[in-house]
Write a protein that holds these residues in place. Structure first.
Motif, PDB file in Angstrom:
ATOM      1  N   HIS A  25       9.505  -0.946  -5.003  1.00  0.00           N
ATOM      2  CA  HIS A  25       9.126  -0.203  -6.200  1.00  0.00           C
ATOM      3  C   HIS A  25       8.912  -1.211  -7.316  1.00  0.00           C
ATOM      4  O   HIS A  25       9.274  -2.382  -7.181  1.00  0.00           O
ATOM      5  N   GLY A  26       8.289  -0.751  -8.377  1.00  0.00           N
ATOM      6  CA  GLY A  26       8.038  -1.657  -9.506  1.00  0.00           C
ATOM      7  C   GLY A  26       6.795  -2.485  -9.268  1.00  0.00           C
ATOM      8  O   GLY A  26       5.920  -2.121  -8.468  1.00  0.00           O
ATOM      9  N   LEU A  27       6.733  -3.615  -9.955  1.00  0.00           N
ATOM     10  CA  LEU A  27       5.533  -4.457  -9.883  1.00  0.00           C
ATOM     11  C   LEU A  27       5.426  -5.147  -8.515  1.00  0.00           C
ATOM     12  O   LEU A  27       6.384  -5.782  -8.057  1.00  0.00           O
ATOM     13  N   MET A  28       4.260  -5.048  -7.939  1.00  0.00           N
ATOM     14  CA  MET A  28       4.045  -5.643  -6.616  1.00  0.00           C
ATOM     15  C   MET A  28       4.265  -7.158  -6.646  1.00  0.00           C
ATOM     16  O   MET A  28       4.842  -7.739  -5.729  1.00  0.00           O
ATOM     17  N   VAL A  29       3.787  -7.801  -7.737  1.00  0.00           N
ATOM     18  CA  VAL A  29       3.910  -9.268  -7.791  1.00  0.00           C
ATOM     19  C   VAL A  29       5.374  -9.707  -7.820  1.00  0.00           C
ATOM     20  O   VAL A  29       5.742 -10.745  -7.265  1.00  0.00           O
TER      21      VAL A  29
ATOM     22  N   GLY B 129       0.825  -1.206   0.000  1.00  0.00           N
ATOM     23  CA  GLY B 129       0.000   0.000   0.000  1.00  0.00           C
ATOM     24  C   GLY B 129       0.855   1.250   0.000  1.00  0.00           C
ATOM     25  O   GLY B 129       2.088   1.171   0.029  1.00  0.00           O
ATOM     26  N   SER B 130       0.161   2.383  -0.027  1.00  0.00           N
ATOM     27  CA  SER B 130       0.872   3.669  -0.008  1.00  0.00           C
ATOM     28  C   SER B 130       1.081   4.154   1.433  1.00  0.00           C
ATOM     29  O   SER B 130       2.075   4.817   1.727  1.00  0.00           O
ATOM     30  N   PHE B 131       0.120   3.864   2.295  1.00  0.00           N
ATOM     31  CA  PHE B 131       0.204   4.224   3.725  1.00  0.00           C
ATOM     32  C   PHE B 131       0.611   5.683   3.922  1.00  0.00           C
ATOM     33  O   PHE B 131       1.543   5.985   4.667  1.00  0.00           O
TER      34      PHE B 131
ATOM     35  N   ILE C 214       5.644  -0.806   1.567  1.00  0.00           N
ATOM     36  CA  ILE C 214       5.248   0.581   1.234  1.00  0.00           C
ATOM     37  C   ILE C 214       5.714   0.881  -0.185  1.00  0.00           C
ATOM     38  O   ILE C 214       6.906   0.747  -0.491  1.00  0.00           O
ATOM     39  N   LEU C 215       4.766   1.289  -1.015  1.00  0.00           N
ATOM     40  CA  LEU C 215       5.124   1.586  -2.406  1.00  0.00           C
ATOM     41  C   LEU C 215       5.935   2.883  -2.476  1.00  0.00           C
ATOM     42  O   LEU C 215       5.513   3.929  -1.988  1.00  0.00           O
ATOM     43  N   ARG C 216       7.104   2.758  -3.098  1.00  0.00           N
ATOM     44  CA  ARG C 216       7.942   3.935  -3.344  1.00  0.00           C
ATOM     45  C   ARG C 216       7.514   4.457  -4.710  1.00  0.00           C
ATOM     46  O   ARG C 216       7.917   3.914  -5.732  1.00  0.00           O
TER      47      ARG C 216
ATOM     48  N   GLU D 155     -14.794  -3.139  -6.434  1.00  0.00           N
ATOM     49  CA  GLU D 155     -14.529  -3.156  -7.871  1.00  0.00           C
ATOM     50  C   GLU D 155     -13.043  -2.948  -8.181  1.00  0.00           C
ATOM     51  O   GLU D 155     -12.433  -3.691  -8.943  1.00  0.00           O
ATOM     52  N   TYR D 156     -12.473  -1.940  -7.524  1.00  0.00           N
ATOM     53  CA  TYR D 156     -11.057  -1.624  -7.721  1.00  0.00           C
ATOM     54  C   TYR D 156     -10.181  -2.783  -7.254  1.00  0.00           C
ATOM     55  O   TYR D 156      -9.236  -3.199  -7.938  1.00  0.00           O
ATOM     56  N   GLU D 157     -10.525  -3.313  -6.087  1.00  0.00           N
ATOM     57  CA  GLU D 157      -9.709  -4.386  -5.515  1.00  0.00           C
ATOM     58  C   GLU D 157      -9.807  -5.661  -6.357  1.00  0.00           C
ATOM     59  O   GLU D 157      -8.819  -6.369  -6.526  1.00  0.00           O
TER      60      GLU D 157
ATOM     61  N   GLN E 154     -10.411  -5.832  -9.580  1.00  0.00           N
ATOM     62  CA  GLN E 154      -9.666  -5.592 -10.817  1.00  0.00           C
ATOM     63  C   GLN E 154      -8.158  -5.762 -10.568  1.00  0.00           C
ATOM     64  O   GLN E 154      -7.456  -6.413 -11.347  1.00  0.00           O
ATOM     65  N   MET E 155      -7.703  -5.198  -9.455  1.00  0.00           N
ATOM     66  CA  MET E 155      -6.278  -5.280  -9.134  1.00  0.00           C
ATOM     67  C   MET E 155      -5.877  -6.734  -8.846  1.00  0.00           C
ATOM     68  O   MET E 155      -4.846  -7.209  -9.321  1.00  0.00           O
ATOM     69  N   ALA E 156      -6.724  -7.435  -8.092  1.00  0.00           N
ATOM     70  CA  ALA E 156      -6.405  -8.829  -7.750  1.00  0.00           C
ATOM     71  C   ALA E 156      -6.338  -9.696  -9.009  1.00  0.00           C
ATOM     72  O   ALA E 156      -5.466 -10.552  -9.153  1.00  0.00           O
TER      73      ALA E 156
END
Ligand code: PNS
Length: 188
Positions: free
Chosen positions: A72-76, A10-12, A37-39, A98-100, A102-104
């Protein structure tokens, strides 16, 4: 069943009580939980990565199977690099779904072996989001109960002029209404 290591990405920005609630729930069911934490260089966050790392480390110090990291980069790809087999995400209300979803599904397409698990935070946090916390705090509004105390303190430090202005306005309004009340009582 094998023990599962999970990633909670997440961004937190900033961490909220909802995030902390979810981390505590996740820590109970996963053997290891990494809060990632996403950079993100595209967004201009309110809190620097270092600040978010520090806040989350303080907030989770009591959870021995929780680790705080940045990615950073792709979470997977990050999940794979830390041997996480599961991604934890929170769903507060139908509006998140809906967003979650789509992301999943996109993450599943990118990495079919990685499962996403959704958990619900306590219903008292169902309306709490980092975005709304930032919005309220930027106008100097109260965020008590929405974020942990350390985060509240950091917001007050960062947005000191907004909080000072808001507090002064509140005091001025209180003085003016108490003056009016006194006048009204004198007349009666
Ligand atoms: O707290 P947020 O902003 O809802 O978290 C979103 C996050 C960080 C989980 C998502 O944006 C993400 O995973 N970003 C990393 C880049 C990526 O993998 N994008 C593809 C997502 S389908």
């Amino acid at each position: 069943m094998s023990k599962v290591s999970a990633l909670y990405p997440g961004s937190f920005d900033p961490p909220t009580n909802g995030h902390l609630d979810l981390i505590e729930r996740g820590a109970k069911i996963f053997e290891e939980l990494v809060v990632g934490i996403l950079r993100n260089s595209e967004k201009s966050p309110m809190f620097s990565l270092a600040e978010r790392l520090e806040m989350l480390k303080t907030l989770t110090a009591h959870l021995k199977n929780v680790r705080i990291e940045a990615f950073h980069g792709l979470m997977v790809e990050y999940a794979k690099s830390i041997n996480a087999t599961c991604v934890l995400r929170g769903i507060r209300a139908v509006s998140d779904y809906e967003y979650e979803l789509q992301m999943a599904l996109m993450n599943r397409k990118l990495e079919p072996t990685l499962e996403t698990v959704f958990m619900m935070p306590a219903d008292k946090y169902s309306y709490v989001s980092s975005r709304l916390v930032r919005e309220v705090a930027q106008i100097g509004g109260p965020v008590k109960g929405l974020v942990p105390e350390v985060v509240e303190q950091k917001l007050r430090e960062k947005l000191e002029p907004a909080y000072r202005f808001h507090d002064e306005m509140q005091e001025a309004t209180a003085r003016s209404s108490s003056g009016k009340e006194k006048k009204r009582k004198k007349k009666v």
